[in-house]
Design a protein around this motif. Structure first.
Motif, PDB file in Angstrom:
ATOM      1  N   LEU A  60       0.820  -1.202   0.000  1.00 42.66           N
ATOM      2  CA  LEU A  60       0.000   0.000   0.000  1.00 42.66           C
ATOM      3  C   LEU A  60       0.862   1.263   0.000  1.00 42.66           C
ATOM      4  CD1 LEU A  60      -2.764   1.250   0.050  1.00 42.66           C
ATOM      5  CD2 LEU A  60      -2.794   0.987   2.530  1.00 42.66           C
ATOM      6  N   ASP A  61       1.968   1.254   0.747  1.00 40.39           N
ATOM      7  CA  ASP A  61       2.888   2.399   0.726  1.00 40.39           C
ATOM      8  C   ASP A  61       3.434   2.631  -0.670  1.00 40.39           C
ATOM      9  OD1 ASP A  61       2.530   2.984   3.384  1.00 40.39           O
ATOM     10  OD2 ASP A  61       4.358   1.965   4.052  1.00 40.39           O
ATOM     11  N   ARG A  62       3.740   1.543  -1.378  1.00 40.54           N
ATOM     12  CA  ARG A  62       4.251   1.654  -2.751  1.00 40.54           C
ATOM     13  C   ARG A  62       3.195   2.266  -3.673  1.00 40.54           C
ATOM     14  NH1 ARG A  62       8.163   2.720  -6.018  1.00 40.54           N
ATOM     15  NH2 ARG A  62       8.176   1.517  -7.908  1.00 40.54           N
ATOM     16  N   GLN A  63       1.938   1.855  -3.510  1.00 40.75           N
ATOM     17  CA  GLN A  63       0.860   2.413  -4.335  1.00 40.75           C
ATOM     18  C   GLN A  63       0.680   3.898  -4.049  1.00 40.75           C
ATOM     19  OE1 GLN A  63      -0.332   0.233  -6.738  1.00 40.75           O
ATOM     20  NE2 GLN A  63       1.252  -0.936  -5.694  1.00 40.75           N
ATOM     21  N   ARG A  64       0.768   4.279  -2.775  1.00 41.45           N
ATOM     22  CA  ARG A  64       0.653   5.699  -2.409  1.00 41.45           C
ATOM     23  C   ARG A  64       1.781   6.506  -3.030  1.00 41.45           C
ATOM     24  NH1 ARG A  64      -0.561   4.229   3.795  1.00 41.45           N
ATOM     25  NH2 ARG A  64      -2.835   4.386   3.755  1.00 41.45           N
ATOM     26  N   CYS A  65       2.980   5.953  -2.995  1.00 39.00           N
ATOM     27  CA  CYS A  65       4.153   6.631  -3.551  1.00 39.00           C
ATOM     28  C   CYS A  65       3.991   6.827  -5.057  1.00 39.00           C
ATOM     29  CB  CYS A  65       5.406   5.828  -3.235  1.00 39.00           C
ATOM     30  SG  CYS A  65       6.925   6.548  -3.866  1.00 39.00           S
ATOM     31  N   LEU A  66       3.592   5.751  -5.751  1.00 35.41           N
ATOM     32  CA  LEU A  66       3.410   5.840  -7.201  1.00 35.41           C
ATOM     33  C   LEU A  66       2.314   6.832  -7.553  1.00 35.41           C
ATOM     34  CD1 LEU A  66       3.703   2.069  -8.190  1.00 35.41           C
ATOM     35  CD2 LEU A  66       5.331   3.891  -8.710  1.00 35.41           C
ATOM     36  N   ASP A  67       1.238   6.863  -6.767  1.00 41.68           N
ATOM     37  CA  ASP A  67       0.160   7.804  -7.031  1.00 41.68           C
ATOM     38  C   ASP A  67       0.646   9.235  -6.825  1.00 41.68           C
ATOM     39  OD1 ASP A  67      -2.641   8.436  -7.604  1.00 41.68           O
ATOM     40  OD2 ASP A  67      -2.670   9.120  -5.518  1.00 41.68           O
TER      41      ASP A  67
END
Length: 151
Positions: A60-67
């Motif tokens: 989820l942290d990775r998805q937030r970062c990419l977003d």
């Protein structure tokens, strides 16, 4: 003894074209199944226990970062929105603290929470103390906390 050149390295694998987080044809997207997400955490996409949900939190942290970098596909963003993703970690933490404070208010009728009070292992008293001192609360957060206290 004569100098010998180092052994040749194997050729590096080339990355497939596409941006990070983007679905590439022929590969399954790395999105955990919805049912797994809902089973793993109380809120579908806001887990807090790293020992139990470490892999999910990292993902989820990775998805937030990419977003945040604008690299997440619109389809992925809409799918995560449908799951109830909390995009800001700070907003999620504030809402969690407020939920505990609201439960205390419902039970006791006031928000004069002792600083050492814990509820389900959550330090709601310390959270409330920080909110009283916080200068950066939004208008909505301040309004939620503006309940007549019985001091």
């Amino acid at each position: 003894m004569a100098w010998l050149p180092p052994p040749a390295r194997p050729p590096r694998r080339r990355r497939q074209p596409g941006r990070p987080g983007q679905h590439r044809p022929g590969r399954r997207p790395r999105v955990p199944p919805r049912t797994w997400l809902r089973k793993q955490a109380g809120h579908p996409l806001d887990p807090t226990d790293k020992t139990t949900h470490g892999e999910l939190i990292s993902w989820l942290d990775r998805q937030r970062c990419l977003d945040g970098q604008g690299l997440l596909d619109a389809a992925r963003v809409s799918e995560l929105d449908a799951l109830g993703t909390i995009w800001s970690k700070h907003a999620g933490a504030w809402e969690r603290g407020y939920a505990y404070a609201a439960a205390f208010h419902h039970q006791h009728g006031h928000l004069a929470i002792p600083a050492t009070k814990k509820s389900d292992g959550y330090a709601v008293g310390a959270w409330m103390r920080r909110q009283r001192k916080a200068a950066g609360l939004t208008a909505g957060q301040a309004a939620k906390l503006d309940v007549p206290d019985e001091l």
